[in-house]
Enzyme design. Structure first.
Site, PDB file in Angstrom:
ATOM      1  N   TYR A  51     -16.081  25.481   7.568  1.00  0.00           N
ATOM      2  CA  TYR A  51     -16.227  24.640   6.379  1.00  0.00           C
ATOM      3  C   TYR A  51     -15.570  23.286   6.627  1.00  0.00           C
ATOM      4  CZ  TYR A  51     -17.986  28.543   3.558  1.00  0.00           C
ATOM      5  OH  TYR A  51     -18.742  29.576   3.057  1.00  0.00           O
ATOM      6  N   GLU A  52     -15.995  22.301   5.862  1.00  0.00           N
ATOM      7  CA  GLU A  52     -15.597  20.906   6.071  1.00  0.00           C
ATOM      8  C   GLU A  52     -14.096  20.668   5.971  1.00  0.00           C
ATOM      9  OE1 GLU A  52     -16.671  16.650   3.929  1.00  0.00           O
ATOM     10  OE2 GLU A  52     -17.987  18.367   3.637  1.00  0.00           O
ATOM     11  N   SER A  53     -13.411  21.531   5.258  1.00  0.00           N
ATOM     12  CA  SER A  53     -11.971  21.364   5.073  1.00  0.00           C
ATOM     13  C   SER A  53     -11.165  21.734   6.310  1.00  0.00           C
ATOM     14  CB  SER A  53     -11.499  22.199   3.883  1.00  0.00           C
ATOM     15  OG  SER A  53     -11.969  23.535   3.984  1.00  0.00           O
ATOM     16  N   GLY A  54     -11.828  22.231   7.361  1.00  0.00           N
ATOM     17  CA  GLY A  54     -11.132  22.545   8.599  1.00  0.00           C
ATOM     18  C   GLY A  54     -10.938  24.019   8.873  1.00  0.00           C
ATOM     19  N   GLY A 131     -19.757  15.647   4.148  1.00  0.00           N
ATOM     20  CA  GLY A 131     -19.915  15.764   5.596  1.00  0.00           C
ATOM     21  C   GLY A 131     -21.354  15.929   6.054  1.00  0.00           C
TER      22      GLY A 131
END
Length: 257
Positions: A51-54, A131
């Site tokens: 996911y985009e949050s890492g 993203g």
């Protein structure tokens, strides 16, 4: 005996089946997340969800409300900084597929999540790209899932937030270090794939009970159908049970929040 299911369940199951076991998938929130986690819980237990949050190799028990949902970090193998996520993992070519949703999509699979109407005087402001623009250009390929309607499926998007194949279908031609782009679009009516030459989306499979006329009526351009038009396999009892349990857990968790 035929199972009872909704068109939304048909869409999620079909989208989940697109993911293969062992793939690394950069997941968008919403319908893509539902499909990706259904795949992980059924036929693709070794799919790596990012996911985009890492969060890397995350295995949420419930569907996240956003990329900042604590469930993603708590259930991940590890969490890295966002710059590392994009620069090393995504731009480094380590993501097989990006799974995205959208507000608008056009015949060349360009996505709009920026605005509806004229840019200088929009009717509606949308959340923006997040993203998705980076995912669409750097992932090996892109799957897109959304509900089918004339409002969503337009001939030309009002704004190209995320590149499909450009305004003329040639937006990726002769561009180095770029992924294949969208390879399939899964809706609650059908499955589409880009024509190999023109890159315009073509219907390759109709879901059970859906007619050509249903798709034509819900599409904002003169949609084409594959010569060998297939019928999408129905969901299995196991897929429906796991999907419904996942959504029920999610609803209970969010109701208590």
């Amino acid at each position: 005996m035929s199972l009872e299911y909704t068109s939304s369940e048909m869409m999620s199951v079909t989208a989940a089946r697109a993911l293969e076991n062992g793939m690394t998938c950069f997941v968008g929130i919403g319908l893509p997340s539902e499909a990706a986690n259904l795949a992980r819980l059924t036929h693709a237990p070794d799919v790596v969800l990012i996911y985009e949050s890492g969060t890397l190799q995350t295995k949420p028990d419930i569907l996240p409300l956003s990329i900042g949902d604590g469930e993603l970090c708590e259930s991940a193998l590890t969490t890295v900084a966002v710059p590392e996520m994009f620069r090393y993992w995504l731009q480094g070519g380590k993501v097989d597929v990006g799974f995205l949703g959208t507000a608008q999509i056009d015949r060349f699979a360009n996505l709009n999540t920026t605005l509806i109407g004229d840019y200088k005087a929009p009717k509606v402001r949308l959340p923006g790209g997040g993203g998705a623009p980076e995912i669409a250009t750097n992932a090996g390929e892109v799957f897109i899932t959304l509900k089918h309607s004339k409002r969503a499926f337009v001939k030309d998007v009002d704004f190209v937030t995320t590149l499909g194949f450009g305004r003329d279908g040639k937006g990726r031609d002769n561009v180095p270090n770029i992924g294949k782009g969208p390879t399939r679009v899964i809706t609650d009516l059908c499955v589409m794939k880009p024509d190999p030459e023109s890159k315009e989306l073509v219907v390759v499979s109709l879901h059970p009970g859906v007619s050509r006329e249903d798709v034509i009526e819900a599409t904002g351009w003169e949609i084409r159908f594959a010569e060998q038009l297939e019928s999408t396999p129905e969901p299995s009892e196991n897929e429906l049970t796991i999907l419904r349990e996942l959504k029920a857990r999610t609803e209970r968790a969010h109701a208590d929040a």
